[in-house]
Design a protein around this motif. Structure first.
Motif, mmCIF file in Angstrom:
data_model
loop_
_atom_site.group_PDB
_atom_site.id
_atom_site.type_symbol
_atom_site.label_atom_id
_atom_site.label_comp_id
_atom_site.label_asym_id
_atom_site.label_seq_id
_atom_site.Cartn_x
_atom_site.Cartn_y
_atom_site.Cartn_z
ATOM 1 N N THR A 446 0.827 -1.208 0.000
ATOM 2 C CA THR A 446 0.000 0.000 0.000
ATOM 3 C C THR A 446 0.860 1.257 0.000
ATOM 4 N N ALA A 764 -6.272 6.040 -2.594
ATOM 5 C CA ALA A 764 -7.211 5.418 -1.655
ATOM 6 C C ALA A 764 -7.973 4.279 -2.327
ATOM 7 N N GLY A 765 -8.359 4.473 -3.584
ATOM 8 C CA GLY A 765 -9.017 3.391 -4.313
ATOM 9 C C GLY A 765 -8.116 2.187 -4.491
ATOM 10 N N LEU A 768 -7.907 0.280 -1.271
ATOM 11 C CA LEU A 768 -9.098 -0.528 -1.022
ATOM 12 C C LEU A 768 -9.042 -1.823 -1.817
ATOM 13 N N SER A 771 -6.517 -4.097 -0.238
ATOM 14 C CA SER A 771 -7.046 -4.633 1.008
ATOM 15 C C SER A 771 -8.046 -5.754 0.746
ATOM 16 N N CYS A 781 -11.510 -4.464 5.548
ATOM 17 C CA CYS A 781 -11.268 -3.536 4.438
ATOM 18 C C CYS A 781 -12.080 -2.255 4.606
ATOM 19 N N LEU A 782 -13.308 -2.406 5.119
ATOM 20 C CA LEU A 782 -14.150 -1.230 5.348
ATOM 21 C C LEU A 782 -13.520 -0.302 6.369
ATOM 22 N N THR A 785 -10.551 1.543 4.903
ATOM 23 C CA THR A 785 -10.990 2.674 4.080
ATOM 24 C C THR A 785 -11.441 3.839 4.955
ATOM 25 N N ILE A 788 -8.363 5.600 6.294
ATOM 26 C CA ILE A 788 -7.700 6.418 5.273
ATOM 27 C C ILE A 788 -8.393 7.773 5.156
ATOM 28 N N ALA A 789 -9.716 7.743 4.985
ATOM 29 C CA ALA A 789 -10.463 8.995 4.816
ATOM 30 C C ALA A 789 -10.358 9.871 6.055
ATOM 31 N N ILE A 818 -1.717 8.304 3.097
ATOM 32 C CA ILE A 818 -2.570 7.190 2.702
ATOM 33 C C ILE A 818 -1.944 5.868 3.127
ATOM 34 N N VAL A 822 -3.206 3.016 6.240
ATOM 35 C CA VAL A 822 -3.405 1.575 6.085
ATOM 36 C C VAL A 822 -2.575 0.818 7.104
#
Length: 932
Positions: A446, A764-765, A768, A771, A781-782, A785, A788-789, A818, A822
């Motif tokens: 990542t 970020a995509g 995801l 992950s 994974c949720l 994400t 990250i945000a 980012i 993770v």
């Protein structure tokens, strides 16, 4: 003998226990044989139990649990599709571990030899340094660069005969001085004026007279008030108009002006700008004169004994020279960083045992990170990648990340050692790699993806940093699994031989030494308990997280407090995001104690009222003799003058003057022939207008006029000015281009937000996707994400409170944000969703007890890697520290506080319904003994 890989299966309606029996032979090798037997006849299916899914597990061992493990609860087997990538990776790591354990020395010596031969010499090479400010800190392909090429093509300069500063396509070659009157007096007072004249004579040495930019046969005047005069007395108060005296613009020559009805009464500051030739063979001589000026000006100012004025100075070379000196200023900090990191690593790995002391592991972990830096830099320089000053931040970051990976490897090794005390080194390293290497792979992948996505930016300085750092992360990962893995094997062999950590001499327990002190036994015998080969117990920090920290944060009232704390964090972050300032201030490219800072301060204080004199170019052929065309050009000019940042009374247009002249002198300019024949009349009135037309034969290829901007005092003003000028010019019926040399730097405002959002969203995509592929749980994974945000919003918001602008330097750190988001969140959330505890609170406590200390170690080691940059005297390095500190602080806060608490609210959705331990006591594992 002991049983491993136990799996409870529902096979053809029967409950079956399957697994492996591992026995250890006399020579130390291990033998595995399958074990399977019926425990019970069919039991009623539990709600949600999927028999076909359970049967699909047959034939594959149930994965091991623990740090980084991917299994479900203890005694259950879960085989989701996410393991399609996980299982091959585990097998790959186990195979690599077997190779490293079988022959460790090549994995230690080859990286060191490769770095010594290729990495270090390339790293020390300065031939590929690329520190041109314009090239590195302005967007590639910016519109202003194309506009500059247009101006150069249509309006070539000749600074040896017809020099005009506002008409230069560049900043020019110059030395500038600002004289400020002391004690609140006026620089036009006789005493101050006399000192200004002495200062002017000191600068005008014979070499300057030879190299100066010329117009009408003489050197261009450094200030309109210093034009050849009958006497050297200062202007009488009220005798001059301001800001325009006759046809001479004084707004850029005098600052801190006191005027009454347009009459100049006094001025606090006066600016002297000495332009030199930059065209032709004299260009290099001009640069030499400027270098000499910078070397000698301080001593000359002292010799002048100025008392009525205070002088600051600057040259066209100053910004570049100061910027290039930034790298040298940070070199001493490398040694401090490595000293701090090595000591922290040693302290973290210290044991009260002269055998199990991991001092060498700590040192080799830091060395591994250093080898990664040298290898990556050597490879990049060998491939021709430019070395930019921003890249000098990378070693500090790599050091912290490398030590973080080391802590994860050591934690997994010690956990494996406690579970398989009697296993050989191959089995230990294989389990360590199968558990730790997957976590390290996910976080490294990542991070590397984030950096390589960052190379898509329009700023070369960001591209260079991301390229070097991403490559260094790859080397750091490779050396962690090879070099450091081999060091683990060698250290284990030393421990197995009961050898002292420092001398490598065998250590024995003598009965005569049994009564010695604990300190003596720990240093010279083995351990405080005088048992040299006892297995290492659980780390005190792990006990702290299990017994105190975890239960504290799973208390319902503390959870409520954490939710409120997160709300305050999120609210402050969102508010901070609305206060972000864009763009890099050029003064920040110099050291804090540089001579250019006082110059910038005086310039902002006294000369900020009047901004850039903007060139408006008509780049195509138009029929200037057509009255409708002239009205169209005049309409466009008026629209530009109506912009709030433009003073319409200070515009300069050859066509407007020509039109007025034609009307007053009854000259017909509506005919093409007459239009061209009467142009000399215009040029006799203002000779400089001849330089504003690109005339070939009976056609005008291009022409230009000038607008004077005002009150451009901040980055917001610069951005708005550029956008309004270009948008107004775009809407004009006549093709227009607006240009000033400063616009090349203003162009960053057009792309900085767009580039930052693009990189963050794409990265970020990608995180995801990675992950979802490598972490075998969608809920995990949720939460990754979410982290990250949340961390990005927090860093972006709070950096505005810390006076950090959104520029190419901070954009680098937001890309880093980012990857680190993770790192912290993946470990904790993954351990939570794979825990076998019965309640969400217990799963959170177990996750914190397993990974809380490694996460904390990683955060502290990364901060230690960059903390010395807080003492740097350069904005670039301080900014790197500030944002990295925010990234690590908020990342660790999410990993150790927010996510564990939030998981206890939503954790029940993290496990499959069939991943529950059976309540049937018959399903408990029977004691099994090997009779052979």
């Amino acid at each position: 003998m002991y049983i491993t890989n136990v799996c409870v299966l529902l096979f053809d309606g029967r409950t079956v226990l399957s697994g492996e029996v591992m026995t250890e032979g006399d020579s130390g090798e291990t033998r595995n044989r399958s074990l399977g037997f019926l425990i019970a006849e069919p039991a009623p299916a539990a709600p949600g139990w999927d028999a076909p899914a359970a049967r699909s597990c047959a034939g594959s061992p149930c994965p091991r649990l623990g740090h980084g493990g991917a299994g479900g609860p203890r005694g259950a087997c879960s085989c989701p599709q996410h393991r399609l990538l996980e299982r091959p990776l585990r097998r790959l790591f186990e195979g690599l571990a077997s190779g490293v354990a079988a022959c460790p020395w090549p994995f230690v010596l080859v990286p060191a030899a490769a770095v010594g031969r290729a990495g270090a010499p390339a790293f020390l090479s300065a031939q590929r340094q690329a520190n041109d400010i314009e090239e590195q800190f302005t967007p590639t392909g910016g519109p202003a660069k194309a506009e500059r090429d247009l101006v150069r093509r249509h309006f070539p300069t000749n600074d040896s005969q017809r020099f005009s500063a506002p008409r230069l396509p560049t900043e020019g070659a110059y030395a500038a001085l600002i004289a400020v009157a002391t004690n609140g007096t006026s620089v036009l007072d006789p005493t101050a004026w006399e000192e200004v004249l002495r200062l002017d004579k000191t600068v005008r040495d014979p070499d300057y007279e030879r190299l100066c930019a010329r117009s009408d046969g003489s050197c261009a005047t450094p200030n309109p008030l210093l034009s050849p005069r009958v006497d050297e007395r200062p202007p009488v108060s009220g005798s001059l108009q301001f800001p325009v005296n006759g046809s001479v613009f004084l707004g850029a020559a005098l600052g801190g002006v006191d005027a009454d009805g347009g009459r100049l009464l006094s001025a606090r500051a006066l600016k002297l700008v000495y332009y030199l030739r930059e065209d032709g063979p004299e260009a290099e001589d001009s640069r030499q004169w400027l270098r000499s000026f910078l070397r000698n000006i301080s001593s000359k100012l002292r010799e002048l004994h100025l008392s009525s004025i205070q002088v600051t100075y600057f040259t066209s070379l100053s910004r570049q020279q100061e910027f290039e000196g930034n790298t040298k200023s940070v070199i001493p900090l490398f040694s401090v960083t490595y000293f701090l990191t090595i000591n922290f690593a040693i302290f973290s790995c210290l044991r009260l045992s002269c055998i199990r002391n991991n001092v060498w592991l700590a040192c080799c972990g830091v060395v591994s990170a250093g080898l990664a830096v040298l290898s990556s830099f050597g490879l990049m320089l060998f491939c021709g990648a430019p070395f930019v000053v921003t890249v000098a931040n990378a070693p500090f970051l790599i050091l912290g990340v490398g030590v973080d990976d080391m802590f994860i490897m050591i934690a997994s090794w010690e956990q494996s050692s406690r579970k398989k005390e009697k296993s050989n080194v191959k089995a230990l390293l294989a389990e360590t790699y199968s558990e730790a290497a997957l976590s390290v792979t996910i976080t490294t992948l990542t991070d590397v993806l984030a950096f390589f996505i960052g190379t898509w930016t329009a700023f070369p300085s960001v591209r260079a940093f991301c390229l070097y750092t991403g490559t260094a992360f790859v080397f750091c990962y490779v050396y962690t699994l090879t070099f450091f893995g081999a060091v683990l094997v060698l250290n284990h062999k030393r421990e197995q031989g009961n050898r002292h950590w420092l001398t490598c001499m065998r250590v024995g327990v003598d009965k005569d030494q049994a009564e010695n002190s604990c300190l003596y036994n720990a240093c010279c015998v083995g351990s405080c308990s005088r048992q040299s080969s006892e297995p290492e117990g659980e780390h005190p920090m792990s006990i702290f997280f299990k017994e105190y920290y975890g239960p504290f944060f799973t208390n319902k009232w503390v959870k409520l407090l954490v939710v409120l704390l997160y709300g305050a964090y999120l609210g402050g972050s969102v508010y901070g995001c609305t206060q972000i300032r864009e763009g890099i201030d050029l003064r920040n490219l110099a050291n804090d104690d540089s001579y250019v800072i006082p110059y910038y301060d005086d310039d902002d204080k006294y000369f900020s009222t009047y901004g850039p004199r903007v060139m408006v170019v008509i780049p195509e052929r138009v029929d200037y003799w057509n009255e409708a065309v002239r009205r169209g050009i005049e309409s466009c000019a008026q629209n530009l003058e109506n912009i709030s940042y433009v003073d319409k009374n200070l515009s300069e247009s050859w066509l407007r003057v020509y039109t007025v002249l034609a009307e007053s002198s009854s000259i017909n300019i509506n005919d093409k022939t007459q239009f061209f024949n009467n142009l000399p009349v215009l040029f006799s009135i203002r000779s400089s207008f001849a330089w504003d037309l690109n005339k070939t034969g009976d056609e005008i290829e291009a022409s230009r006029f000038f607008l004077q901007t005002v009150n451009v005092t901040s980055a917001v003003d610069e951005k708005n000015l550029l956008n309004q000028l270009r948008e107004t010019a775009r809407q004009c019926s006549i093709p227009l281009k607006v240009y000033h040399p400063a616009f090349i730097y203003y162009d960053q405002y057009l792309v900085i937000v767009q580039n930052t959002v693009q990189n963050v969203v794409v990265a970020a995509g990608a995180m995801l996707v990675v992950s979802l592929l490598l972490i075998p749980n969608p809920l995990c994974c949720l939460w990754v994400t979410f982290a990250i945000a949340s961390v990005i919003v927090g860093v972006a918001g709070f950096m505005s409170f810390w006076n950090v602008n959104l520029d190419s330097i901070s954009m680098i750190n937001l890309v880093i944000c980012i990857g680190f988001s993770v790192d912290f969140s993946a470990h904790i959330s993954y351990a939570f969703v794979t825990s076998g505890e019965s309640s969400a609170n217990k799963r959170a406590i177990e996750a914190l007890s397993l990974l809380g200390y490694p996460v904390l170690q990683g955060a502290v080691s990364t901060i230690l890697g960059v903390v010395v940059l807080a003492a740097a005297k350069t904005y670039i390095f301080r900014t790197f520290f500030k944002i990295m500190f925010l990234v690590i602080l908020f990342g660790a806060l999410h990993g150790l506080v927010f996510i564990p608490v939030f998981l206890t609210f939503f954790g029940k959705f993290g496990t499959s319904p069939h991943n529950t331990t059976s309540e049937n006591p018959e399903l408990s594992l029977r004691n099994y003994k090997d009779s052979s």
